[in-house]
Design a protein around this motif. Sequence first.
Motif, PDB file in Angstrom:
ATOM      1  N   LYS A 118      14.025  -2.795  -7.810  1.00 47.06           N
ATOM      2  CA  LYS A 118      15.116  -3.355  -8.619  1.00 47.06           C
ATOM      3  C   LYS A 118      15.481  -4.762  -8.156  1.00 47.06           C
ATOM      4  O   LYS A 118      15.685  -5.663  -8.974  1.00 47.06           O
ATOM      5  CB  LYS A 118      16.346  -2.450  -8.548  1.00 47.06           C
ATOM      6  N   ARG A 119      15.557  -4.953  -6.836  1.00 55.67           N
ATOM      7  CA  ARG A 119      15.887  -6.274  -6.293  1.00 55.67           C
ATOM      8  C   ARG A 119      14.807  -7.292  -6.614  1.00 55.67           C
ATOM      9  O   ARG A 119      15.093  -8.447  -6.937  1.00 55.67           O
ATOM     10  CB  ARG A 119      16.106  -6.182  -4.788  1.00 55.67           C
ATOM     11  N   ALA A 120      13.553  -6.877  -6.522  1.00 53.82           N
ATOM     12  CA  ALA A 120      12.442  -7.785  -6.834  1.00 53.82           C
ATOM     13  C   ALA A 120      12.498  -8.208  -8.299  1.00 53.82           C
ATOM     14  O   ALA A 120      12.319  -9.389  -8.622  1.00 53.82           O
ATOM     15  CB  ALA A 120      11.104  -7.109  -6.523  1.00 53.82           C
ATOM     16  N   ALA A 121      12.750  -7.263  -9.181  1.00 52.10           N
ATOM     17  CA  ALA A 121      12.838  -7.583 -10.610  1.00 52.10           C
ATOM     18  C   ALA A 121      14.009  -8.532 -10.879  1.00 52.10           C
ATOM     19  O   ALA A 121      13.869  -9.523 -11.604  1.00 52.10           O
ATOM     20  CB  ALA A 121      12.983  -6.308 -11.427  1.00 52.10           C
ATOM     21  N   ALA A 122      15.147  -8.261 -10.281  1.00 54.88           N
ATOM     22  CA  ALA A 122      16.338  -9.096 -10.485  1.00 54.88           C
ATOM     23  C   ALA A 122      16.132 -10.512  -9.951  1.00 54.88           C
ATOM     24  O   ALA A 122      16.672 -11.473 -10.500  1.00 54.88           O
ATOM     25  CB  ALA A 122      17.544  -8.458  -9.816  1.00 54.88           C
ATOM     26  N   ALA A 123      15.331 -10.645  -8.910  1.00 53.29           N
ATOM     27  CA  ALA A 123      15.089 -11.954  -8.295  1.00 53.29           C
ATOM     28  C   ALA A 123      13.944 -12.722  -8.958  1.00 53.29           C
ATOM     29  O   ALA A 123      13.654 -13.852  -8.569  1.00 53.29           O
ATOM     30  CB  ALA A 123      14.786 -11.782  -6.807  1.00 53.29           C
ATOM     31  N   GLY A 124      13.283 -12.101  -9.929  1.00 52.60           N
ATOM     32  CA  GLY A 124      12.184 -12.784 -10.612  1.00 52.60           C
ATOM     33  C   GLY A 124      10.911 -12.875  -9.780  1.00 52.60           C
ATOM     34  O   GLY A 124      10.104 -13.792  -9.961  1.00 52.60           O
ATOM     35  N   VAL A 125      10.741 -11.945  -8.871  1.00 57.71           N
ATOM     36  CA  VAL A 125       9.557 -11.940  -8.012  1.00 57.71           C
ATOM     37  C   VAL A 125       8.301 -11.719  -8.841  1.00 57.71           C
ATOM     38  O   VAL A 125       8.304 -10.941  -9.787  1.00 57.71           O
ATOM     39  CB  VAL A 125       9.682 -10.834  -6.931  1.00 57.71           C
ATOM     40  N   CYS A 174       0.808  -1.225   0.000  1.00 54.72           N
ATOM     41  CA  CYS A 174       0.000   0.000   0.000  1.00 54.72           C
ATOM     42  C   CYS A 174       0.836   1.268   0.000  1.00 54.72           C
ATOM     43  O   CYS A 174       0.432   2.275  -0.561  1.00 54.72           O
ATOM     44  CB  CYS A 174      -0.916   0.012   1.217  1.00 54.72           C
ATOM     45  N   ASP A 175       1.981   1.230   0.657  1.00 52.78           N
ATOM     46  CA  ASP A 175       2.852   2.404   0.726  1.00 52.78           C
ATOM     47  C   ASP A 175       3.827   2.375  -0.446  1.00 52.78           C
ATOM     48  O   ASP A 175       4.193   1.298  -0.930  1.00 52.78           O
ATOM     49  CB  ASP A 175       3.628   2.425   2.039  1.00 52.78           C
ATOM     50  N   PRO A 176       4.260   3.547  -0.912  1.00 55.39           N
ATOM     51  CA  PRO A 176       5.224   3.590  -2.017  1.00 55.39           C
ATOM     52  C   PRO A 176       6.473   2.759  -1.698  1.00 55.39           C
ATOM     53  O   PRO A 176       6.995   2.803  -0.584  1.00 55.39           O
ATOM     54  CB  PRO A 176       5.555   5.077  -2.134  1.00 55.39           C
ATOM     55  N   LEU A 177       6.916   2.001  -2.692  1.00 52.70           N
ATOM     56  CA  LEU A 177       8.089   1.134  -2.529  1.00 52.70           C
ATOM     57  C   LEU A 177       9.370   1.878  -2.902  1.00 52.70           C
ATOM     58  O   LEU A 177       9.381   2.642  -3.871  1.00 52.70           O
ATOM     59  CB  LEU A 177       7.959  -0.093  -3.419  1.00 52.70           C
ATOM     60  N   PRO A 178      10.463   1.629  -2.188  1.00 51.49           N
ATOM     61  CA  PRO A 178      11.751   2.226  -2.550  1.00 51.49           C
ATOM     62  C   PRO A 178      12.254   1.663  -3.879  1.00 51.49           C
ATOM     63  O   PRO A 178      12.039   0.486  -4.194  1.00 51.49           O
ATOM     64  CB  PRO A 178      12.688   1.801  -1.416  1.00 51.49           C
ATOM     65  N   ASP A 179      12.932   2.512  -4.647  1.00 53.89           N
ATOM     66  CA  ASP A 179      13.473   2.095  -5.946  1.00 53.89           C
ATOM     67  C   ASP A 179      14.348   0.849  -5.830  1.00 53.89           C
ATOM     68  O   ASP A 179      14.264  -0.053  -6.658  1.00 53.89           O
ATOM     69  CB  ASP A 179      14.295   3.225  -6.579  1.00 53.89           C
ATOM     70  N   GLU A 180      15.202   0.795  -4.819  1.00 56.89           N
ATOM     71  CA  GLU A 180      16.115  -0.339  -4.663  1.00 56.89           C
ATOM     72  C   GLU A 180      15.364  -1.643  -4.456  1.00 56.89           C
ATOM     73  O   GLU A 180      15.756  -2.686  -4.990  1.00 56.89           O
ATOM     74  CB  GLU A 180      17.085  -0.084  -3.496  1.00 56.89           C
ATOM     75  N   LEU A 181      14.280  -1.602  -3.711  1.00 55.60           N
ATOM     76  CA  LEU A 181      13.489  -2.811  -3.485  1.00 55.60           C
ATOM     77  C   LEU A 181      12.846  -3.293  -4.786  1.00 55.60           C
ATOM     78  O   LEU A 181      12.824  -4.495  -5.076  1.00 55.60           O
ATOM     79  CB  LEU A 181      12.416  -2.554  -2.432  1.00 55.60           C
ATOM     80  N   VAL A 199       5.866  -3.268 -12.736  1.00 54.19           N
ATOM     81  CA  VAL A 199       5.763  -3.812 -14.095  1.00 54.19           C
ATOM     82  C   VAL A 199       6.818  -3.180 -15.000  1.00 54.19           C
ATOM     83  O   VAL A 199       7.474  -3.871 -15.784  1.00 54.19           O
ATOM     84  CB  VAL A 199       4.343  -3.612 -14.653  1.00 54.19           C
ATOM     85  N   GLU A 200       7.012  -1.875 -14.900  1.00 54.17           N
ATOM     86  CA  GLU A 200       8.036  -1.208 -15.720  1.00 54.17           C
ATOM     87  C   GLU A 200       9.435  -1.754 -15.428  1.00 54.17           C
ATOM     88  O   GLU A 200      10.282  -1.786 -16.319  1.00 54.17           O
ATOM     89  CB  GLU A 200       8.011   0.301 -15.474  1.00 54.17           C
ATOM     90  N   ALA A 201       9.668  -2.209 -14.200  1.00 60.24           N
ATOM     91  CA  ALA A 201      10.974  -2.767 -13.827  1.00 60.24           C
ATOM     92  C   ALA A 201      11.132  -4.223 -14.249  1.00 60.24           C
ATOM     93  O   ALA A 201      12.204  -4.790 -14.132  1.00 60.24           O
ATOM     94  CB  ALA A 201      11.179  -2.643 -12.320  1.00 60.24           C
ATOM     95  N   GLY A 202      10.031  -4.843 -14.719  1.00 59.20           N
ATOM     96  CA  GLY A 202      10.110  -6.221 -15.171  1.00 59.20           C
ATOM     97  C   GLY A 202       9.501  -7.238 -14.214  1.00 59.20           C
ATOM     98  O   GLY A 202       9.606  -8.440 -14.442  1.00 59.20           O
ATOM     99  N   VAL A 203       8.897  -6.780 -13.133  1.00 58.80           N
ATOM    100  CA  VAL A 203       8.225  -7.683 -12.204  1.00 58.80           C
ATOM    101  C   VAL A 203       6.903  -8.104 -12.828  1.00 58.80           C
ATOM    102  O   VAL A 203       6.180  -7.284 -13.384  1.00 58.80           O
ATOM    103  CB  VAL A 203       7.976  -7.000 -10.835  1.00 58.80           C
ATOM    104  N   ARG A 204       6.616  -9.377 -12.749  1.00 58.55           N
ATOM    105  CA  ARG A 204       5.377  -9.892 -13.320  1.00 58.55           C
ATOM    106  C   ARG A 204       4.229  -9.682 -12.331  1.00 58.55           C
ATOM    107  O   ARG A 204       4.296 -10.106 -11.188  1.00 58.55           O
ATOM    108  CB  ARG A 204       5.541 -11.365 -13.625  1.00 58.55           C
TER     109      ARG A 204
END
Length: 69
Positions: free
Chosen positions: A12-19, A3-10, A42-47
Amino acid sequence: MPCDPLPDELIKRAAAAGVRVVGTLDTLSRTTGVFTNAVRLVEAGVRLLYGTDLAHPDVPWGSTRSSCS
């Protein structure tokens, strides 16, 4: 979906981990950050997978992907 805005680094990490994220976007639509988080993830590549809000009587049945655009 958080619900709260997510940090950019998180994001990026989620996208890199295939979350994958299952979002109940309508249930949470009254909170800050949900749709912005969905777009950024979605823009970062998270499905983003479709979740259900059917347990809530004020959510109409039959929502489609186009209703999230």
